[in-house]
Design a protein around this motif. Structure first.
Motif, PDB file in Angstrom:
ATOM      1  N   GLY A   1       2.970   6.762   8.875  1.00 52.22           N
ATOM      2  CA  GLY A   1       2.594   5.758   7.897  1.00 52.22           C
ATOM      3  C   GLY A   1       3.191   4.390   8.116  1.00 52.22           C
ATOM      4  N   GLN A   2       3.543   4.048   9.346  1.00 53.88           N
ATOM      5  CA  GLN A   2       4.089   2.728   9.646  1.00 53.88           C
ATOM      6  C   GLN A   2       2.999   1.834  10.239  1.00 53.88           C
ATOM      7  N   VAL A   3       3.082   0.543   9.955  1.00 48.95           N
ATOM      8  CA  VAL A   3       2.059  -0.415  10.379  1.00 48.95           C
ATOM      9  C   VAL A   3       2.495  -1.099  11.670  1.00 48.95           C
TER      10      VAL A   3
ATOM     11  N   SER B   1     -15.449   7.683   7.280  1.00 53.40           N
ATOM     12  CA  SER B   1     -15.670   8.739   8.260  1.00 53.40           C
ATOM     13  C   SER B   1     -14.470   8.968   9.166  1.00 53.40           C
ATOM     14  N   MET B   2     -13.602   7.959   9.323  1.00 49.79           N
ATOM     15  CA  MET B   2     -12.508   8.076  10.276  1.00 49.79           C
ATOM     16  C   MET B   2     -11.124   8.147   9.646  1.00 49.79           C
ATOM     17  N   LEU B   3     -10.990   7.755   8.384  1.00 49.03           N
ATOM     18  CA  LEU B   3      -9.667   7.609   7.778  1.00 49.03           C
ATOM     19  C   LEU B   3      -8.873   8.906   7.831  1.00 49.03           C
TER      20      LEU B   3
ATOM     21  N   ILE C   1      -2.039  -6.186   0.176  1.00 48.92           N
ATOM     22  CA  ILE C   1      -2.247  -4.791  -0.195  1.00 48.92           C
ATOM     23  C   ILE C   1      -1.168  -4.382  -1.188  1.00 48.92           C
ATOM     24  N   LYS C   2      -1.603  -3.718  -2.263  1.00 42.87           N
ATOM     25  CA  LYS C   2      -0.655  -3.160  -3.231  1.00 42.87           C
ATOM     26  C   LYS C   2      -1.013  -1.699  -3.474  1.00 42.87           C
TER      27      LYS C   2
ATOM     28  N   THR D   1      -4.977  -2.015   8.358  1.00 46.52           N
ATOM     29  CA  THR D   1      -3.597  -1.746   7.948  1.00 46.52           C
ATOM     30  C   THR D   1      -3.543  -0.546   7.008  1.00 46.52           C
ATOM     31  N   PHE D   2      -4.456  -0.505   6.051  1.00 49.96           N
ATOM     32  CA  PHE D   2      -4.488   0.620   5.108  1.00 49.96           C
ATOM     33  C   PHE D   2      -4.663   1.945   5.841  1.00 49.96           C
ATOM     34  N   SER D   3      -5.513   1.967   6.868  1.00 51.62           N
ATOM     35  CA  SER D   3      -5.747   3.207   7.606  1.00 51.62           C
ATOM     36  C   SER D   3      -4.485   3.682   8.316  1.00 51.62           C
ATOM     37  N   GLN D   4      -3.601   2.754   8.682  1.00 53.06           N
ATOM     38  CA  GLN D   4      -2.362   3.141   9.344  1.00 53.06           C
ATOM     39  C   GLN D   4      -1.322   3.675   8.352  1.00 53.06           C
ATOM     40  N   LEU D   5      -1.469   3.332   7.085  1.00 51.57           N
ATOM     41  CA  LEU D   5      -0.513   3.791   6.073  1.00 51.57           C
ATOM     42  C   LEU D   5      -0.724   5.258   5.699  1.00 51.57           C
ATOM     43  N   VAL D   6      -1.923   5.767   5.944  1.00 49.87           N
ATOM     44  CA  VAL D   6      -2.256   7.148   5.565  1.00 49.87           C
ATOM     45  C   VAL D   6      -1.846   8.092   6.687  1.00 49.87           C
ATOM     46  N   TYR D   7      -1.172   9.182   6.336  1.00 48.26           N
ATOM     47  CA  TYR D   7      -0.850  10.172   7.359  1.00 48.26           C
ATOM     48  C   TYR D   7      -0.816  11.575   6.767  1.00 48.26           C
ATOM     49  N   LEU D   8      -0.802  12.553   7.661  1.00 42.90           N
ATOM     50  CA  LEU D   8      -0.847  13.955   7.285  1.00 42.90           C
ATOM     51  C   LEU D   8       0.555  14.522   7.218  1.00 42.90           C
TER      52      LEU D   8
END
Length: 207
Positions: free
Chosen positions: A38-40, A82-84, A132-133, A155-162
């Motif tokens: 989850g790091q940018v 579709s990719m997030l 982004i908030k 950037t938002f897509s990089q903050l999401v992780y499994l």
């Protein structure tokens, strides 16, 4: 006999070399730089993060437009929908996991507020700043141009992780303000190594 002796000596030497390899060498396989969660990257200009997380239910998460819209923006939402979470499932699992107390709720929607009509083409004066908030179940992405929205969505897509359980997607409570360090970026025509005729060079300079 001489050949047999040479083969025997080579076998003994190889055995000695293999036995002398430190155990840590075989145990520390993998990349020298460990992947982050989850790091940018590149790092934004300003970022504030908390040690609290929001959980995703991919089937219930959606983007919501609260400002101007256009076909490019709608297409972008389809691409990230579709990719997030697909991209997150391909991350390598780490040896750390979150405690139940650190997950404070669910992330259900990202409100996307475009404050000006979409532009058809990039320009030298285009505004790429975004904010982004991610505070509660309703996140917010704000930008004055479509270009800022595009940068913010990446950037938002990089903050999401499994998470390490293999099924829980999370995002950290985060506030980000970001914009390019240099408003105008360019490219180099290296004529010292390979001479170029003037006409194509002039066309490239005017693009």
């Amino acid at each position: 006999m001489h050949n047999i002796s040479l083969i025997t000596n080579a076998f003994v030497n190889c055995s000695i070399l293999l036995c002398s390899v430190p155990q840590s060498y075989s145990q520390n396989l993998g990349p020298a730089v460990k992947m982050t969660n989850g790091q940018v990257w590149p790092k934004p200009v300003l970022q504030h993060i908390d040690d609290e997380y929001l959980k995703f239910e991919p089937q219930n998460f959606h983007f919501n437009i609260t400002g101007y819209s256009c076909d490019d923006l709608q297409d972008t939402f389809k691409r990230y929908n579709s990719m997030l979470f697909l991209k997150a499932t391909k991350t390598f699992q780490q040896n750390t996991s979150l405690s139940a107390d650190s997950i404070i709720g669910k992330m259900e929607v990202l409100n996307v507020q475009l404050t000006n009509p979409c532009e058809n083409y990039p320009s030298l004066n285009m505004e790429e700043k975004y904010e982004i908030k991610i505070i509660n179940s309703s996140g917010l992405l704000v930008a004055t141009s479509i270009w800022g929205i595009l940068r913010g969505l990446e950037t938002f897509s990089q903050l999401v992780y499994l998470e390490t359980d293999g099924s829980t997607f999370v995002i950290r409570r985060t506030t980000i303000v970001d914009y390019p360090k240099f408003r105008h970026r360019g490219f180099l025509l290296d004529t010292s190594r390979r001479p170029a005729i003037i006409s194509p060079s002039n066309r490239s300079r005017k693009l």
